[in-house]
Motif scaffolding. Structure first.
Motif, short mmCIF file in Angstrom:
data_model
loop_
_atom_site.label_atom_id
_atom_site.label_comp_id
_atom_site.label_asym_id
_atom_site.label_seq_id
_atom_site.Cartn_x
_atom_site.Cartn_y
_atom_site.Cartn_z
N ALA A 37 0.67 -1.01 0.28
CA ALA A 37 0.26 0.06 0.60
C ALA A 37 1.38 1.42 -0.05
CB ALA A 37 -1.11 0.10 1.26
N ALA A 38 2.15 0.81 0.68
CA ALA A 38 2.73 2.51 1.16
C ALA A 38 3.22 2.63 -0.76
CB ALA A 38 3.98 2.47 1.86
N ALA A 39 3.12 1.33 -1.26
CA ALA A 39 4.21 1.95 -2.86
C ALA A 39 3.81 2.75 -3.38
CB ALA A 39 4.86 0.14 -3.33
N PHE A 40 2.02 2.08 -3.49
CA PHE A 40 1.78 3.39 -4.74
C PHE A 40 1.23 4.36 -3.94
CE2 PHE A 40 -0.72 -0.62 -4.59
CZ PHE A 40 -0.89 -0.85 -6.04
N ILE A 41 2.04 5.53 -3.02
CA ILE A 41 2.50 6.58 -2.34
C ILE A 41 3.65 6.86 -2.26
CG2 ILE A 41 1.89 8.47 -0.29
CD1 ILE A 41 -0.54 7.07 0.50
N THR A 42 4.50 6.43 -2.79
CA THR A 42 5.83 6.70 -2.23
C THR A 42 6.76 6.80 -3.76
OG1 THR A 42 6.70 3.93 -1.68
CG2 THR A 42 6.31 5.78 0.08
N GLY A 43 5.77 5.58 -4.75
CA GLY A 43 6.55 5.10 -6.06
C GLY A 43 6.37 6.85 -7.01
N PRO A 44 4.96 7.25 -6.37
CA PRO A 44 5.36 8.00 -7.36
C PRO A 44 5.99 9.54 -6.38
CG PRO A 44 2.82 7.33 -7.53
CD PRO A 44 3.86 6.42 -6.58
N SER A 45 5.72 9.44 -5.51
CA SER A 45 6.31 11.17 -4.65
C SER A 45 7.49 10.67 -5.32
CB SER A 45 6.12 10.53 -3.42
OG SER A 45 6.33 11.65 -2.24
N MET A 46 8.35 9.59 -4.74
CA MET A 46 9.78 9.63 -5.53
C MET A 46 9.89 10.38 -6.65
SD MET A 46 10.74 6.22 -3.80
CE MET A 46 12.68 6.63 -3.71
N ASP A 47 9.35 9.58 -7.79
CA ASP A 47 9.80 10.50 -8.51
C ASP A 47 9.12 12.17 -8.65
OD1 ASP A 47 10.55 8.06 -10.12
OD2 ASP A 47 8.70 7.41 -10.57
N ARG A 48 8.17 12.33 -8.11
CA ARG A 48 7.36 14.01 -8.69
C ARG A 48 8.10 14.52 -7.96
NH1 ARG A 48 1.54 12.27 -10.47
NH2 ARG A 48 2.03 10.81 -11.93
N LEU A 49 8.12 14.12 -6.26
CA LEU A 49 7.93 14.97 -5.30
C LEU A 49 9.91 15.29 -4.78
CD1 LEU A 49 5.16 14.26 -2.80
CD2 LEU A 49 6.07 16.60 -5.00
N GLY A 50 10.78 14.01 -4.83
CA GLY A 50 12.18 13.72 -4.22
C GLY A 50 12.20 12.25 -3.49
N ALA A 51 13.04 11.63 -3.69
CA ALA A 51 13.35 10.33 -3.23
C ALA A 51 13.71 10.99 -1.67
CB ALA A 51 14.05 9.85 -3.95
N TYR A 52 14.41 11.42 -1.39
CA TYR A 52 14.80 11.42 -0.28
C TYR A 52 14.09 12.16 0.88
CZ TYR A 52 19.78 10.89 -2.83
OH TYR A 52 20.59 10.85 -3.48
N LYS A 53 13.47 12.75 0.61
CA LYS A 53 12.44 13.92 1.47
C LYS A 53 11.23 12.38 1.54
CE LYS A 53 11.31 18.22 0.68
NZ LYS A 53 11.16 19.21 0.24
N THR A 54 11.18 11.89 0.08
CA THR A 54 9.71 11.00 0.44
C THR A 54 9.70 9.75 1.50
OG1 THR A 54 8.30 11.15 -1.64
CG2 THR A 54 7.91 9.10 0.05
N LEU A 55 11.54 9.13 1.64
CA LEU A 55 11.56 8.31 2.05
C LEU A 55 12.35 9.13 4.17
CD1 LEU A 55 12.93 5.39 2.19
CD2 LEU A 55 15.32 5.45 1.56
N GLY A 56 13.36 9.58 3.87
CA GLY A 56 12.99 10.91 5.18
C GLY A 56 12.05 10.27 5.40
N ILE A 57 11.10 10.93 5.55
CA ILE A 57 9.40 11.18 5.56
C ILE A 57 8.91 9.74 6.13
CG2 ILE A 57 7.42 12.41 6.03
CD1 ILE A 57 8.20 14.24 4.74
N LEU A 58 9.24 9.00 5.64
CA LEU A 58 8.53 7.69 5.95
C LEU A 58 8.71 7.05 6.90
CD1 LEU A 58 6.18 5.20 4.89
CD2 LEU A 58 8.09 4.19 3.28
N TYR A 59 10.89 6.86 6.60
CA TYR A 59 10.73 6.33 8.06
C TYR A 59 10.58 7.27 9.20
CZ TYR A 59 14.15 3.86 5.35
OH TYR A 59 15.07 2.69 4.39
N LEU A 60 10.76 8.21 9.26
CA LEU A 60 10.21 8.85 10.74
C LEU A 60 8.66 8.72 11.92
CD1 LEU A 60 11.40 12.78 10.07
CD2 LEU A 60 12.85 10.74 11.44
N VAL A 61 8.36 8.35 10.07
CA VAL A 61 6.68 7.97 10.83
C VAL A 61 6.63 6.54 11.13
CG1 VAL A 61 4.00 7.45 9.84
CG2 VAL A 61 5.47 9.70 9.19
N GLY A 62 7.42 5.71 10.68
CA GLY A 62 7.99 4.04 11.23
C GLY A 62 8.84 4.47 12.72
#
Length: 447
Positions: free
Chosen positions: A311-336
């Protein structure tokens, strides 16, 4: 006489065109390889309680069984993956699929811990050689604007393999015993091998570097775009920067002055994420079984962690391509960090809260792992992508190996499941901060 047209250039040729049906076939086949990888990796977690019961093993002994295949994965990633740059990704995928399927088949007849650990180790070596080449092939045949999304998509195949393992275990183990899972995990990849031989192409970059017959390379270009004209003497160009990296040597290119810091920090984040991932997937079934949950509930809880990652991939994939890979993943880990800690609280709560917490933790741990691999696939250029991803996964397996062992030791010392998950939350915070730092250092230049 056929005309001589301008050279065909990579990766621009792929980047500038719509995705063709041929490219989707490549991505689907790579996704199937990842699916079987995931099935084999997770199946042992469901078999473990039954193996321990049949062989009279203490719970702590399950950790080395889990980690033996992960050790094999590390060897496959570090030692065999660079060979794919020399012999081709297609050959690497096919040979490794045959190896891990035959070793899984041999595991049916294992009757002690030593035999099982040896076979799981060799199985891991085969799995370790397949995944990086599948990721590299997907990255090469994907336009840059969709690269992170497509790499995430095939890694969802890995997660779907986890789900399939849970569903199969829930049905086959009660009816046919734990060895039935090895039969499934062996025969399915053997059936896939002829399909891979027939329909999976070789890496175009590899073929160009190895000076394969130009007519063979041109056929692949024309499968991507039928508008490409037939040529008497077609010529091909790989981006000058990537060509130079290939000449330097794939492994050495991971440590160029402008890349060495990124490589080392990526390895550290991989180790953290894989430690969390395999500790969660390996021990959650046994922890919940020990808390007297029925197998159906155990499968549901473990499956939800995997579904969360998809489920997360449906959000993080497009977000990484459009908004930035590092910011998307960093926020995901902080939520984790928050979600894993909440899972510890949920062990003392009603079942629906525990299942919800498992889903959210899976979004961040399993989803984070997929996103991290996509980040590595974008960070490294095509000629060194397989080696870059493979070595990141290989070094990261140090975390994957130690994670289940550390959790097993903590449980053996009397730690409660809640305490274990509180401790597991802290590395997620560290991973998030490291990725955000990488974004400040490389975000504008690499992606």
């Amino acid at each position: 006489m056929l005309p001589e047209l301008k050279p065909l250039q990579l990766p621009q040729f792929v980047d500038e065109r719509p995705v063709s049906p041929f490219q989707y076939v490549v991505i689907i086949l790579c996704g199937l390889v990842m699916f079987l990888d995931g099935f084999d990796t997770q199946a042992i977690s469901y078999m473990a309680p039954y193996i321990a019961s049949e062989w009279n093993l203490p719970r702590q002994m399950l950790g080395p069984i889990f980690s033996s295949s992960l050790a094999g994965l590390m060897i496959g990633y570090l030692v065999l993956t660079p060979l794919s740059e020399r012999f081709g990704h297609k050959k690497a995928i096919i040979v490794s699929t045959i190896v891990f399927s035959l070793c899984t088949l041999a595991s049916v007849w294992a009757d002690n811990v030593t035999e099982l650990m040896i076979l799981r180790f060799i199985t891991g070596v085969g799995l370790g050689a397949a995944a990086p080449s599948a990721i590299a092939m997907t990255g090469e045949y994907s336009p840059k604007r969709f690269r992170a999304t497509f790499v995430l998509a095939i890694y969802c195949g890995f997660s779907l393999g986890f789900i399939a393992a849970g569903l199969a275990a829930n049905w086959f183990i009660p009816h046919y015993g734990w060895r039935s899972m090895f039969w499934i995990g062996a025969l399915a990849p053997l059936m896939l091998v002829p399909v891979l031989i027939r329909f999976l192409p070789e890496s175009m970059v590899f073929m160009i570097h190895r000076k394969v017959a130009a007519e063979r390379i041109l056929k692949i270009f024309r499968k991507i775009d039928r508008a490409v004209a037939r040529q008497e003497k077609p010529t091909f160009i790989v981006d000058a920067l990537e060509q130079g990296q290939g000449q330097r040597g794939a492994l050495a290119s991971l440590f160029t002055p402008d890349r060495v810091l990124g490589t080392v920090l990526l390895w550290l984040v991989f180790a953290i994420n894989l430690g969390e991932f395999y500790a969660l997937q390996s021990w959650l079934p046994s922890i919940m079984t020990g808390l007297n949950y029925p197998m159906s509930t155990v499968v549901m809880a473990t499956t939800l962690t995997t579904v969360g990652g998809i489920a997360a991939a449906f959000i993080t994939g497009p977000s990484m391509d459009r908004l930035g890979a590092y910011k998307t993943l960093g926020i995901l880990y902080l939520v984790g960090f928050v979600c894993v800690a909440l899972t510890g609280l949920a062990f003392k709560s009603p079942l629906w809260m525990l299942l919800t917490a498992n889903f959210l933790a899976g979004c961040c741990i399993s989803g984070g792992q997929k996103s991290l691999i996509a980040l590595a696939a974008v960070f490294y250029p095509a000629p060194i992508r397989s080696t870059g991803v493979g070595w990141a996964l290989g070094i990261g397996r140090i975390g994957g190996i130690t994670g289940p062992i550390v959790v097993g030791a903590a449980l053996g010392m009397g730690w409660s499941p809640s305490s274990v998950f509180y401790a597991m939350a802290v590395p997620m915070l560290i991973a998030g901060l490291l990725v955000l730092f990488l974004g400040r250092r490389y975000g504008s230049s690499t992606l």
